[in-house]
Design an enzyme around this catalytic site. Structure first.
Site, PDB file in Angstrom:
ATOM      1  CE1 TYR A 214       5.486   1.527   9.726  1.00 45.57           C
ATOM      2  CE2 TYR A 214       6.268   0.352  11.673  1.00 45.57           C
ATOM      3  CZ  TYR A 214       5.540   1.396  11.111  1.00 45.57           C
ATOM      4  OH  TYR A 214       4.874   2.281  11.907  1.00 45.57           O
ATOM      5  CB  CYS A 215       5.676  -5.920  11.234  1.00 42.39           C
ATOM      6  SG  CYS A 215       6.824  -7.178  10.674  1.00 42.39           S
ATOM      7  NE  ARG A 216       4.894  -7.245  17.211  1.00 41.86           N
ATOM      8  CZ  ARG A 216       4.041  -8.253  17.082  1.00 41.86           C
ATOM      9  NH1 ARG A 216       4.448  -9.392  16.562  1.00 41.86           N
ATOM     10  NH2 ARG A 216       2.798  -8.131  17.459  1.00 41.86           N
TER      11      ARG A 216
ATOM     12  CB  CYS B 198       8.264  -8.907  12.860  1.00 43.58           C
ATOM     13  SG  CYS B 198       6.479  -8.719  12.792  1.00 43.58           S
TER      14      CYS B 198
END
Lengths: 223, 223
Positions: free
Chosen positions: A179-181, A185
């Site tokens: 996962y990121c933001r 993202c």
DNA sequence: CAACCATTCAATAAAATTCTTGAATAGTTG
DNA sequence: CAACTATTCAAGAATTTTATTGAATGGTTG
């Protein structure tokens, strides 16, 4: 000649529109989106958004005047941060609105996502189950400082730009969820592609950290 | 030279900001606020907001291009309406944000409310209890057509500009709760003042019809 | 199908926003 | 307290937004 009621309305709507106007600029939207992750310096924001420092500063002043961001000093630097959760809430509802009604946005996202052919995203509930069962590696691919300020419970940090060299730290046997933001993202797409190509069982969680935390799901921070 | 990621972001944020930009104008905010009540013609909107027809039309085009409003024809007239609930949701969260952070807004509202010295507002829960118990007269002071399109269950309609002449229709013995469009609609303050001065037991419900309906509380419509 | 009417368009002037450049400012550190 | 450095300010040109005016459009109705 204006009635008192008219004057009242003019004042209120003029002031309210200032808030919307402050959000109504691509750069400032991106800044808000970034600041939802935590406080950053002008220089970092400028680099991230690809603007000059002076221009970034000017946009930050606009956001500050609209009371959407506030500053705090640390050493030689000034950190900008959102003034409250409701700023993120407003930005979210604008984003939702835009994504629901604006075909250009939908197309851009679809097109970009299609470039990678990663499977479907894991939902938040699904991920929560997996985390609690402990049968998944949760991988945070954001820059390390963002990880330290807050991450999904039990997630490990390998920033995207280190992923290739540190890929051995991961297991090919266990499922990996990266996962990121958040929904805009795309670090996570790159990460999952890289992992899949090299034989890892990787999927993506594309709501990102912030939305996970807002659901009240378990998080942790370092330091 | 821009990376693909940068181009993607530029596109997305540029498009998303168009939505915010469309909202970022006092007149357009007022239009959205009005259209939350239901569909209106250009002429009505112009009269209500104190703009010229041409200018109103121009602002409506902006909102239409941003997909925030849509049109439908009825006879010789074109009716404008919001494209969905999420438009109202976004407007609400912007309004909340503004009212929380913007002191000028708070001051204007306080000042205007203070001009009338009506007591505290009835909360939605409180009003629901009263309506269900049947021991209250619920008074809708909006224009009659807005009442017909939807109103609080069991409410009666006396538009503010008819209140003085029709005041006898009300009872001095029973409690009266008046409401209008929402937190920025001040018709209700005038109504309660008028009623109180003439010996009626009147209070205000200042969330207004729309928020009542969104809570899922009982409503009705005529025709 | 002609007359009518609500609405939109087009052109223009005024005002506001945006980006760039280079200088100024105000904390911090040695 | 002097030097340094992150950040802001100021001025100006380019672009966008806004309100006004008067003409054009296009759907409806008799």
């Amino acid at each position: 000649m204006k009635t008192a009621a008219r004057k009242f309305k003019d004042t209120v709507y003029a002031e309210l529109s200032k808030t919307a106007k402050a959000l109504g600029n691509p750069h400032r939207m991106e800044i808000i989106d970034l600041l939802a992750q935590g406080p950053f310096t002008v220089e970092t924001i400028a680099r991230y958004t690809g603007m000059t420092i002076a221009n970034t500063s000017q946009h930050l002043q606009v956001l500050k005047n609209a009371q959407l961001v506030a500053i705090s000093r640390k050493g030689n630097y000034i950190y900008y941060q959102l003034t409250g959760e409701n700023v993120y809430a407003a930005w979210t509802s604008l984003r939702e609105l835009g994504m629901a009604h604006n075909t250009a946005v939908k197309k851009a996202i679809d097109h970009y996502r299609k470039g990678y052919h990663n499977g479907d995203a894991v939902t938040a509930e699904e991920l929560l189950d997996k985390v609690q069962a402990g049968d998944v590696i949760v991988l945070d691919v954001r820059p390390e400082d963002e990880y330290h300020r807050g991450h999904i419970h039990r997630a490990i940090s390998i920033p995207l730009d280190q992923l290739q060299e540190r890929i051995r730290e991961l297991s090919k046997k266990q499922e990996i969820v990266a996962y990121c933001r958040g929904s805009l993202c795309m670090l996570v797409e790159e990460a999952v592609t890289l992992l899949t190509q090299q034989g890892y069982k990787a999927r993506k969680f594309d709501d990102g950290y912030k939305d996970w935390a807002l659901r009240g799901y378990p998080t942790a921070m370092t330091m």
